[in-house]
Write a protein that holds these residues in place. Structure first.
Motif, mmCIF file in Angstrom:
data_model
loop_
_atom_site.group_PDB
_atom_site.id
_atom_site.type_symbol
_atom_site.label_atom_id
_atom_site.label_comp_id
_atom_site.label_asym_id
_atom_site.label_seq_id
_atom_site.Cartn_x
_atom_site.Cartn_y
_atom_site.Cartn_z
ATOM 1 N N LYS A 103 0.840 -1.210 0.000
ATOM 2 C CA LYS A 103 0.000 0.000 0.000
ATOM 3 C C LYS A 103 0.876 1.261 0.000
ATOM 4 O O LYS A 103 0.563 2.263 -0.654
ATOM 5 C CB LYS A 103 -0.907 -0.018 1.244
ATOM 6 C CG LYS A 103 -1.883 1.151 1.307
ATOM 7 C CD LYS A 103 -2.862 0.997 2.455
ATOM 8 C CE LYS A 103 -2.305 1.588 3.732
ATOM 9 N NZ LYS A 103 -3.155 1.350 4.913
ATOM 10 N N GLY A 107 -0.169 3.106 -3.037
ATOM 11 C CA GLY A 107 -1.039 4.207 -2.634
ATOM 12 C C GLY A 107 -0.293 5.507 -2.383
ATOM 13 O O GLY A 107 -0.694 6.564 -2.846
ATOM 14 N N TYR A 108 0.836 5.404 -1.636
ATOM 15 C CA TYR A 108 1.532 6.616 -1.206
ATOM 16 C C TYR A 108 2.751 6.948 -2.060
ATOM 17 O O TYR A 108 3.447 7.918 -1.783
ATOM 18 C CB TYR A 108 1.963 6.486 0.254
ATOM 19 C CG TYR A 108 0.818 6.419 1.235
ATOM 20 C CD1 TYR A 108 0.304 7.583 1.801
ATOM 21 C CD2 TYR A 108 0.254 5.206 1.599
ATOM 22 C CE1 TYR A 108 -0.724 7.532 2.715
ATOM 23 C CE2 TYR A 108 -0.784 5.137 2.511
ATOM 24 C CZ TYR A 108 -1.275 6.304 3.067
ATOM 25 O OH TYR A 108 -2.296 6.243 3.964
ATOM 26 N N GLY A 109 3.036 6.120 -3.070
ATOM 27 C CA GLY A 109 4.122 6.439 -3.995
ATOM 28 C C GLY A 109 5.518 6.298 -3.421
ATOM 29 O O GLY A 109 6.447 6.973 -3.869
ATOM 30 N N ALA A 110 5.701 5.395 -2.436
ATOM 31 C CA ALA A 110 7.053 5.182 -1.897
ATOM 32 C C ALA A 110 7.952 4.560 -2.974
ATOM 33 O O ALA A 110 7.542 3.618 -3.648
ATOM 34 C CB ALA A 110 6.986 4.271 -0.666
ATOM 35 N N SER B 199 5.824 11.570 -6.055
ATOM 36 C CA SER B 199 4.927 10.451 -6.353
ATOM 37 C C SER B 199 3.822 10.273 -5.313
ATOM 38 O O SER B 199 2.900 9.491 -5.509
ATOM 39 C CB SER B 199 5.754 9.169 -6.453
ATOM 40 O OG SER B 199 6.655 9.082 -5.361
ATOM 41 N N PRO B 201 0.489 11.165 -3.184
ATOM 42 C CA PRO B 201 -0.717 11.961 -3.448
ATOM 43 C C PRO B 201 -0.951 13.051 -2.401
ATOM 44 O O PRO B 201 -0.931 12.782 -1.208
ATOM 45 C CB PRO B 201 -1.835 10.922 -3.399
ATOM 46 C CG PRO B 201 -1.314 9.840 -2.513
ATOM 47 C CD PRO B 201 0.178 9.813 -2.686
ATOM 48 N N PHE B 265 -5.944 8.968 -4.127
ATOM 49 C CA PHE B 265 -5.795 7.883 -3.159
ATOM 50 C C PHE B 265 -6.742 8.059 -1.968
ATOM 51 O O PHE B 265 -7.325 7.106 -1.467
ATOM 52 C CB PHE B 265 -4.334 7.854 -2.679
ATOM 53 C CG PHE B 265 -4.081 6.907 -1.553
ATOM 54 C CD1 PHE B 265 -4.018 5.534 -1.790
ATOM 55 C CD2 PHE B 265 -3.902 7.364 -0.251
ATOM 56 C CE1 PHE B 265 -3.781 4.646 -0.746
ATOM 57 C CE2 PHE B 265 -3.667 6.482 0.796
ATOM 58 C CZ PHE B 265 -3.607 5.123 0.549
#
Lengths: 142, 410
Positions: A103, A107-110, B199, B201, B265
């Motif tokens: 996630k 979701g968070y772009g890690a 990257s 959101p 998201f």
């Protein structure tokens, strides 16, 4: 005799730590008073009387246990949040940790690649998780 | 004792001491929660919450330090209003605002408007009719730690909530200055907090255009008669009364009027609950369809007793709590002393405000020695009440009937 001496040393040492702790708190409380906002300033007068509000955040980051994957965790996960986020979680099975780490990527772009993702999941399972029960592992082998 | 072992002990000892000293110095002497009535219900044996004092805040329970997640101790809920310095704190990313200059701060209104607008703090305070309200707000994940099976996310107990008096400008009035264009379907809100990476959101939450224009929501510049604490959204915060705090965007800096619904998201993945009629699902077969969570369900919470309690025979137990809903109004709170078989009406305090919580109380003298299971349940004007069992995978909007164990001894 030896035991007595050791005990006396321990007592002195404990007292020293305790007084340092209390001093630390008292010092901190004094500092808190200087926070640049006081309720006496009505909101209506804020812009002219005290237009700038600034706070200083302190971090209370716990140390994490060493082990394979520690470095990947320390570099990647801490970009967005403190390790405390992990400490506060229950001891989850591998399946849950896998989903959580994924996630963070999806979701968070890690910026974590697939290999690091596996490393981090292994690391979390090693000290704050458990392996899936056999029935669960079968259905989630991917 | 072998050398290796002695060295190890020395090393760990030093480590422990240095960690302890570091903790003292930073002001968070780790007064780790020792039970406090929570151990039974949390059940992980892994409560690492400590007390911490953040800027403009009193000692609160720290779930995390960066970004800060701070929980209000229950005893603050014995009053109608929750003090600013005790009010819970929750942010999503480490990049939270720590400095605001009111001379340069502007809130922008952009998107499908006739006049893109920038408003200063003073504009908001002087150009619009001030409105006041007392409103309850609650983190969508409040009480998450009580879900079984446990779910990932901030492991709040019951303290991620509060009740405060706000003064601000009506969102409707502010939007009117910019002029909402025909065809607008949503209005979305951003604050000064920034994501850590390109990257990631940006935190942004939408309301439907009808909701945004219904006159209920305000842009608050005053909380309990004071400027907002930085950690609660200084200088201005959106107040969406009756709705979960995820919509109450802090440090509000950008309002976008949209002709297409916002997808991100925070809308499409997070803060969603099962689309089943009761928003509950089977942990073994989670629901495929979800919907965004919205308003507060009807719920009663015990404030005292905080946890399991022991009483001497003949003593009276003072039971107090709060009840909250979506604004329809709490009409009834009942207490059971026999595990839900029979229910007695608790006394309701006065109505504070439409979207405020309502306080309730009851004195109870246990008839004899033994173990009792107390429960409390609320019912609102729309007839919405509570059930004993519910679960959802996000651990959101908990409204299961609460239980307290009481042991009466001779």
């Amino acid at each position: 005799m030896q035991t007595l001496r050791v005990m006396a040393a321990l007592v002195v040492f404990g007292a020293a730590i305790l007084s340092y702790a209390l001093w630390g708190r008292a010092g901190r409380e004094r500092k808190a008073v200087s926070v640049p906002v006081s309720p006496e300033i009505p909101v209506a007068a804020l812009t002219s009387t005290q237009p700038v509000k600034e706070i200083e955040l302190e971090y209370h980051q716990p140390d994490l246990p060493p082990g394979p994957g520690h470095d990947a965790f320390a570099v990647q996960c801490v970009i967005c949040h403190s390790p405390r986020y992990v400490l506060n979680q229950p001891i989850f099975p591998r399946k849950t940790w896998t989903a959580e780490v994924h996630k963070m990527v999806k979701g968070y772009g890690a910026p974590i690649d697939a290999e690091q993702e596996r490393e981090i999941v292994d690391y979390l399972v090693s000290w704050h998780g458990k392996e899936d029960p056999p029935t669960l592992a079968k259905t989630t082998s991917n | 004792m072998s050398y290796a072992r002695r060295d190890f002990l020395k090393a760990t000892g030093l480590l422990g001491i240095s960690a302890f000293l570091a903790a003292c110095k930073s002001g968070s002497v780790a007064r780790t929660m020792i039970n406090a009535g929570l151990s039974d219900t949390r059940g992980t044996g892994y409560d690492v919450r400590t007390w911490a004092r953040f800027p403009e805040k009193t000692d609160l329970l720290m779930l995390a330090d960066r970004p800060p997640l701070l929980e209000t101790p229950m005893h603050y809920f014995l009053k109608d209003l929750t003090p600013n310095d005790a009010y819970f704190v929750r942010w999503h990313y480490a990049g939270i605002p720590t400095r605001v200059d009111l001379r340069t701060f502007r809130m922008r209104i952009i998107g499908a408007v006739n006049r893109p607008t920038e408003l200063s703090f003073d504009d908001l305070r002087t150009r619009f009719e001030p409105v006041a309200m007392t409103a309850f707000s609650e983190c969508s994940g409040n009480s998450r730690s009580f879900f079984r099976p446990q779910v990932p996310g901030a492991q709040w107990t019951n303290g991620a909530m509060g009740n405060a008096h706000y003064v601000g400008a009506r969102l409707r009035d502010v939007l009117a200055v910019a002029g909402v264009k025909a065809g607008a379907v949503e209005v979305s809100f951003r604050g000064l907090d920034v994501p850590p990476l390109q990257s990631s959101p940006h935190f942004e939450k939408p309301l439907t255009i009808d909701h945004a224009l219904n006159g209920d929501s305000i842009i608050a510049y005053e909380m309990n008669g004071e400027p907002l604490p930085m950690l609660n959204g200084f200088p201005i915060r959106l107040v969406v009364p009756g709705w979960f705090a995820t919509y109450w965007v802090k440090a509000l800096s950008q309002i976008t009027v949209r002709t297409e619904p916002l997808h991100n998201f925070w809308v499409d993945t997070a803060y969603r609950i099962p689309a089943t009629p009761d928003h509950s699902e089977d942990p073994k077969h989670p629901s495929e369809n979800t919907v965004p969570l919205t308003s507060h369900p009807t719920r009663a919470v015990f404030v005292t007793p905080e946890g399991p309690v022991k009483l001497a025979r003949g003593a009276t137990l003072q039971i107090e709590g709060i009840a909250s809903d979506d604004g329809a109004g709490i009409r009834r709170v009942e207490v059971s002393t026999d595990g839900g078989h029979t229910w007695i009406d608790a006394a309701l305090d006065r109505v504070i405000d439409k979207y405020s919580w309502r306080r309730w109380r009851m004195n109870w003298k246990p008839p004899q020695i033994g173990r009792y299971t107390l429960q409390c349940r609320a019912t609102n004007a729309a007839g919405a009440t509570q059930r004993t069992n519910e679960w959802n995978h996000g651990g959101y909007q908990r409204r299961v009937i609460e239980t307290r164990e009481v042991e009466v001894t001779a």
